[in-house]
Write an enzyme that holds these catalytic residues in place. Structure first.
Site, PDB file in Angstrom:
ATOM      1  N   GLN A 155       0.894  -1.166   0.000  1.00  0.00           N
ATOM      2  CA  GLN A 155       0.000   0.000   0.000  1.00  0.00           C
ATOM      3  C   GLN A 155       0.931   1.215   0.000  1.00  0.00           C
ATOM      4  OE1 GLN A 155      -3.194   1.016  -0.325  1.00  0.00           O
ATOM      5  NE2 GLN A 155      -2.383   3.056  -0.005  1.00  0.00           N
ATOM      6  N   GLY A 284     -10.865   0.810   2.152  1.00  0.00           N
ATOM      7  CA  GLY A 284     -11.941   0.232   1.371  1.00  0.00           C
ATOM      8  C   GLY A 284     -11.407  -0.192   0.018  1.00  0.00           C
ATOM      9  N   GLY A 285     -10.712   0.729  -0.605  1.00  0.00           N
ATOM     10  CA  GLY A 285     -10.130   0.424  -1.904  1.00  0.00           C
ATOM     11  C   GLY A 285      -8.928   1.293  -2.173  1.00  0.00           C
ATOM     12  N   MET A 286      -8.096   0.843  -3.091  1.00  0.00           N
ATOM     13  CA  MET A 286      -6.937   1.627  -3.508  1.00  0.00           C
ATOM     14  C   MET A 286      -6.842   1.532  -5.025  1.00  0.00           C
ATOM     15  SD  MET A 286      -4.392   3.571  -2.841  1.00  0.00           S
ATOM     16  CE  MET A 286      -3.485   4.233  -4.238  1.00  0.00           C
ATOM     17  N   GLU A 287      -6.759   2.711  -5.638  1.00  0.00           N
ATOM     18  CA  GLU A 287      -6.933   2.834  -7.081  1.00  0.00           C
ATOM     19  C   GLU A 287      -5.708   2.441  -7.902  1.00  0.00           C
ATOM     20  OE1 GLU A 287      -6.863   5.257  -4.761  1.00  0.00           O
ATOM     21  OE2 GLU A 287      -5.911   7.088  -5.500  1.00  0.00           O
ATOM     22  N   ASN A 288      -4.998   1.410  -7.538  1.00  0.00           N
ATOM     23  CA  ASN A 288      -3.810   1.046  -8.300  1.00  0.00           C
ATOM     24  C   ASN A 288      -4.189   0.821  -9.766  1.00  0.00           C
ATOM     25  OD1 ASN A 288      -2.094   1.139  -6.008  1.00  0.00           O
ATOM     26  ND2 ASN A 288      -3.013  -0.780  -5.320  1.00  0.00           N
ATOM     27  N   HIS A 311     -15.852   4.398  -7.278  1.00  0.00           N
ATOM     28  CA  HIS A 311     -14.857   5.356  -6.791  1.00  0.00           C
ATOM     29  C   HIS A 311     -13.450   5.015  -7.300  1.00  0.00           C
ATOM     30  CE1 HIS A 311     -13.193   8.256  -3.808  1.00  0.00           C
ATOM     31  NE2 HIS A 311     -12.170   7.410  -3.830  1.00  0.00           N
ATOM     32  N   GLU A 312     -13.043   3.766  -7.094  1.00  0.00           N
ATOM     33  CA  GLU A 312     -11.684   3.403  -7.512  1.00  0.00           C
ATOM     34  C   GLU A 312     -11.546   3.468  -9.037  1.00  0.00           C
ATOM     35  OE1 GLU A 312      -9.921   3.684  -5.105  1.00  0.00           O
ATOM     36  OE2 GLU A 312     -11.338   3.222  -3.520  1.00  0.00           O
ATOM     37  N   HIS A 315     -10.989   7.007 -10.205  1.00  0.00           N
ATOM     38  CA  HIS A 315      -9.602   7.465 -10.069  1.00  0.00           C
ATOM     39  C   HIS A 315      -8.797   7.236 -11.355  1.00  0.00           C
ATOM     40  CE1 HIS A 315      -8.911   8.968  -6.049  1.00  0.00           C
ATOM     41  NE2 HIS A 315      -9.430   7.902  -5.465  1.00  0.00           N
ATOM     42  N   GLU A 334      -9.169  13.268  -4.601  1.00  0.00           N
ATOM     43  CA  GLU A 334     -10.303  12.610  -3.942  1.00  0.00           C
ATOM     44  C   GLU A 334     -11.635  13.341  -4.136  1.00  0.00           C
ATOM     45  OE1 GLU A 334     -10.051   9.684  -3.087  1.00  0.00           O
ATOM     46  OE2 GLU A 334      -7.923   9.332  -2.710  1.00  0.00           O
ATOM     47  N   ASP A 389      -0.750  10.942   5.575  1.00  0.00           N
ATOM     48  CA  ASP A 389      -1.827   9.981   5.836  1.00  0.00           C
ATOM     49  C   ASP A 389      -3.038  10.691   6.456  1.00  0.00           C
ATOM     50  OD1 ASP A 389      -1.307   7.331   5.047  1.00  0.00           O
ATOM     51  OD2 ASP A 389       0.182   7.113   6.637  1.00  0.00           O
ATOM     52  N   TYR A 397     -12.489  14.977   0.339  1.00  0.00           N
ATOM     53  CA  TYR A 397     -13.400  14.108  -0.409  1.00  0.00           C
ATOM     54  C   TYR A 397     -14.739  14.800  -0.679  1.00  0.00           C
ATOM     55  CZ  TYR A 397     -10.662   9.757   0.258  1.00  0.00           C
ATOM     56  OH  TYR A 397      -9.705   8.782   0.237  1.00  0.00           O
ATOM     57  N   ARG A 569     -10.158  -2.915   8.327  1.00  0.00           N
ATOM     58  CA  ARG A 569     -10.383  -1.664   7.592  1.00  0.00           C
ATOM     59  C   ARG A 569     -10.510  -0.504   8.575  1.00  0.00           C
ATOM     60  NH1 ARG A 569     -15.431  -0.617   3.472  1.00  0.00           N
ATOM     61  NH2 ARG A 569     -14.906   1.538   2.950  1.00  0.00           N
ATOM     62  N   LYS A 571     -11.507   2.544   8.450  1.00  0.00           N
ATOM     63  CA  LYS A 571     -12.757   3.303   8.502  1.00  0.00           C
ATOM     64  C   LYS A 571     -13.710   2.731   9.552  1.00  0.00           C
ATOM     65  CE  LYS A 571     -16.805   4.378   5.756  1.00  0.00           C
ATOM     66  NZ  LYS A 571     -17.589   4.067   4.555  1.00  0.00           N
TER      67      LYS A 571
HETATM   68  N1  BES Z   1      -6.987   6.613  -2.455  1.00  0.00           N
HETATM   69  C1  BES Z   1      -7.894   6.128  -1.479  1.00  0.00           C
HETATM   70  C2  BES Z   1      -7.274   5.169  -0.502  1.00  0.00           C
HETATM   71  C3  BES Z   1      -6.327   5.841   0.458  1.00  0.00           C
HETATM   72  C4  BES Z   1      -6.815   6.680   1.431  1.00  0.00           C
HETATM   73  C5  BES Z   1      -4.990   5.599   0.410  1.00  0.00           C
HETATM   74  C6  BES Z   1      -5.935   7.288   2.322  1.00  0.00           C
HETATM   75  C7  BES Z   1      -4.115   6.217   1.277  1.00  0.00           C
HETATM   76  C8  BES Z   1      -4.585   7.058   2.253  1.00  0.00           C
HETATM   77  C9  BES Z   1      -9.093   5.424  -2.117  1.00  0.00           C
HETATM   78  O1  BES Z   1      -9.398   5.847  -3.393  1.00  0.00           O
HETATM   79  C10 BES Z   1     -10.285   5.744  -1.274  1.00  0.00           C
HETATM   80  O2  BES Z   1     -10.632   6.888  -1.188  1.00  0.00           O
HETATM   81  N2  BES Z   1     -10.871   4.743  -0.639  1.00  0.00           N
HETATM   82  C11 BES Z   1     -12.006   4.912   0.245  1.00  0.00           C
HETATM   83  C12 BES Z   1     -13.271   4.512  -0.426  1.00  0.00           C
HETATM   84  C13 BES Z   1     -14.029   5.588  -1.094  1.00  0.00           C
HETATM   85  C14 BES Z   1     -15.348   5.034  -1.621  1.00  0.00           C
HETATM   86  C15 BES Z   1     -14.269   6.824  -0.297  1.00  0.00           C
HETATM   87  C16 BES Z   1     -11.802   3.952   1.399  1.00  0.00           C
HETATM   88  O3  BES Z   1     -10.791   3.258   1.417  1.00  0.00           O
HETATM   89  O4  BES Z   1     -12.651   3.908   2.273  1.00  0.00           O
HETATM   90 ZN    ZN Z   2     -10.184   7.786  -3.506  1.00  0.00          ZN
END
Ligand code: BES
Ligand code: ZN
Length: 614
Positions: A155, A284-288, A311-312, A315, A334, A389, A397, A569, A571
């Site tokens: 990550q 939740g996800g990472m837009e690799n 969302h991903e 990106h 974001e 971070d 967002y 996760r 969140k």
């Molecule tokens: N780019 C983020 C993931 C991320 C967040 C990486 C913070 C590093 C630090 C990803 O696109 C994202 O925003 N994921 C959200 C989901 C989205 C639907 C809001 C998540 O992980 O909850």
């Molecule tokens: Zn995102």
């Protein structure tokens, strides 16, 4: 004599007089001197050692030297063990070259300064990762879903790539890359590159990423992975247990991509696949690029949480194609992505669902704004000296999304989407800051200045939410609130609220609107009617648990323990532990659960939760 040479070397490496131009690091989170010497192509060669839980090998940097007088290349590293550095003038012959691993900065890590000759075209850094790598999670077999094979995933966003490969770790620079990854023959490696479903499964894998990407999008995962196609251009990688469920859950990915193509221009990355990670994945996800990484907690069986896929996927335009130049401008990634995501959801699932999702986002934003120091509620905070971070929260967002919604309402949806399509085309494969956006906006959309400079400045530079925000209304949500009020006043019973058709959004609205003070009788009534403590939907479960922890609701204890031990996760788990810590009666119980669960959490989640001080 030797000492003298060392001192001279040190002087050369650290001083600025010798090199002519001073070191330049405009990204506050990177040591890299990429404006003078740019790494433009990487060759990664790594062995994945599950027994010792480390990566070993080298990374080659092919250089572009904007300023040939500059005699050193500065890379970012953190907790890496560097074993040798070689340099080459022709890509064929390699020679050892002096290097220095500098003093550790708590945020940025250690600069790796490498001596360059005037003709040096490429360098190779031989290295090993260490157990402190914040960008890697190593899972033993029994920490995976199938419990048969170990698993590794990276990550990198925002600045964790440097903990698993030495590089110019700034979103202001882009590289193409190639990689050779060696691992156990039973396992499959995948990267944010050209994964091929037909790869021979022999433990040796090759990748090519011909499109330039910022460092935070370099990604690797290794595990007992299998592939299932969903359409010609989309598919899923997952442990076998998840494969069928995931491909059903995500079956609309192609439709989402078609919608985004229509609105924002042709998808630029060839394939789009999803990788389902073990449940310890901290996001939740990472837009690799070409391969988004996602949490299994969105696989619910009813497609209720797949806005995360939207969302991903979004990106692929906002973030991966047009990239924030530093983490101070994270809203460009974001906020734009939340906007594009919601447009996709509208197209594929209709206005009412998209509106509910927006309203839930706004609710979360308002709550977050109440908690944050005012300066952090600006769209453009200054994260110099702070951990990037912490820059990712509802403000970039959702406030970012609301700014774009406001512009879309002002100029008209269609005109605004066309503007965005031109924006993505204009800045494709570039890294920009907010001023580039503002300039483009003024020249391409706001020529008549019908949207006042003052309101734009207010959105961008002022804290909080002010001015007029036009939000959609949701009849569904209104009905739910009304029914809930009646129940609270004792005028109706819960069984009369027509909940059997409720989607996750409706449940979340219902739970989030409940008063923070409920009597044990009311909690029992809710529990009898809806079994919320037993919900297998992680969003619903978390919303409910957050509400009832402060109320000492006994029925949450067992499922909560189970949840915290199986899901990583952030969140979900950070707010849950936060509530637990605030409850004096449950705090020591929570500390015990944390001790048990901690080894299964990702290093980033561990760090966050350690900070809580349970
Ligand atoms: N780019 C983020 C993931 C991320 C967040 C990486 C913070 C590093 C630090 C990803 O696109 C994202 O925003 N994921 C959200 C989901 C989205 C639907 C809001 C998540 O992980 O909850
Ligand atoms: Zn995102």
């Amino acid at each position: 004599m030797l000492r003298k040479i060392c001192l001279l070397l040190l002087y050369w490496l650290c001083g600025s007089a010798v090199a002519g131009t001073p070191l330049q690091a405009p990204d506050p989170h990177s040591f890299a001197n990429y404006k003078q010497v740019r790494s433009r192509h990487l060759v990664l060669n790594l062995a994945v050692d599950f027994t010792r839980q480390k990566l070993t090998g080298y990374v080659e940097h092919q250089l572009e030297r904007a300023d040939p007088a500059v005699q050193r290349l500065v890379l970012d590293t953190r907790h890496l063990k560097i074993t040798a550095v070689t340099a080459s003038n022709d890509g064929v012959h390699w020679q050892n070259t002096p290097y220095l691993l500098g003093i550790t900065d708590n945020l940025k890590g250690q600069p790796l300064t490498i001596q360059l000759q005037p003709a040096t075209q490429a360098v190779r850094v031989y290295y090993q990762t260490t157990p402190q790598a914040s960008g890697l999670q190593w899972l033993t077999a029994d920490q995976t879903s199938e419990k048969k094979q170990p698993f590794l995933f990276s990550q990198s966003q925002p600045i964790h790539a440097r903990s698993w490969l030495p590089l110019q770790d700034t979103p202001a620079n882009r590289v193409t890359y190639q990689a050779e990854i060696q691992t156990l023959p039973e396992l499959l490696a995948v990267m944010s590159a050209d994964n091929s479903a037909n790869t021979k499964r022999d433990g040796l894998y090759h990748f090519d990423m011909p499109q330039p990407v910022p460092s935070y999008l370099i990604a690797l995962a290794v595990g007992d992975l299998h592939f299932k196609a969903m359409s010609a251009d989309t598919g899923v990688y997952a442990e076998k247990i998840w494969l069928d469920k995931a491909s059903i859950e995500f079956a609309d990915t192609q439709k989402m991509m078609d919608a985004a193509n229509r609105l924002f221009g042709q998808y630029p990355w060839k394939r789009y696949d999803l990788l389902v990670l073990p449940s310890s994945f901290p996001f939740g996800g990472m837009e690799n690029p070409r391969l988004s990484f996602v949490t299994p907690t969105i696989i619910t069986g009813d497609k209720s949480l797949i806005s995360l896929v939207a969302h991903e996927l979004a990106h692929s335009w906002s973030g991966n194609l047009v990239t924030n130049a530093s983490w101070n401008d994270v809203w460009l990634n974001e906020g734009f992505t939340n906007y594009v995501e919601n447009r996709i959801m509208q197209q594929v699932y209709g206005q009412s669902r998209a509106d509910m999702e927006l309203l839930l986002n706004v609710q979360a934003l308002r709550e977050r704004i109440r908690q944050l120091p005012s300066a952090d509620t600006r769209l453009q905070p200054d994260f110099t000296g702070r951990d990037p971070d912490d820059a990712f929260h509802q403000v970039p967002y959702v406030k970012g999304q609301l700014l774009l919604n406001t512009l879309a309402q002002h100029f008209g949806q269609q005109k605004f989407d066309e503007f965005l399509r031109r924006y993505f085309a204009k800045f494709a494969f570039q890294s920009i800051d907010s001023s580039a956006f503002i300039e483009f906006f003024s020249a391409e959309l706001n020529q008549q200045q019908s949207f006042s400079e003052a309101s734009l400045a207010q959105w961008l530079y002022q804290p909080g939410l002010s001015g007029e925000i036009l939000l959609p209304t949701s009849d569904t949500f209104r009905r739910i609130s009304a029914g809930q009020q009646q129940w609270l006043r004792g005028e109706t019973s819960l069984s009369l609220l027509a909940t059997n058709q409720w989607s996750v959004h409706e449940w979340l609205h219902f739970i989030e609107q409940l008063p923070r003070q409920l009597s044990p009788q009311q909690l029992n009534e809710l529990e009898m009617a809806f079994s919320l403590s037993q919900s297998s939907n992680a969003e619903i479960f978390t919303a409910w648990a957050k509400l009832v922890i402060p109320l000492n609701h006994p029925q949450i204890i067992q499922p909560l323990r189970q949840f915290l031990l199986s899901v990583g996760r952030q969140k979900f788990i950070v707010p849950l532990y936060t509530e637990l810590k605030a409850n004096p009666q449950w705090r020591s119980w929570a500390a015990q659960v944390y001790r048990e669960a901690r080894p299964g959490y990702h290093p980033l989640a561990q760090q966050q939760l350690d900070r809580l001080g349970l």
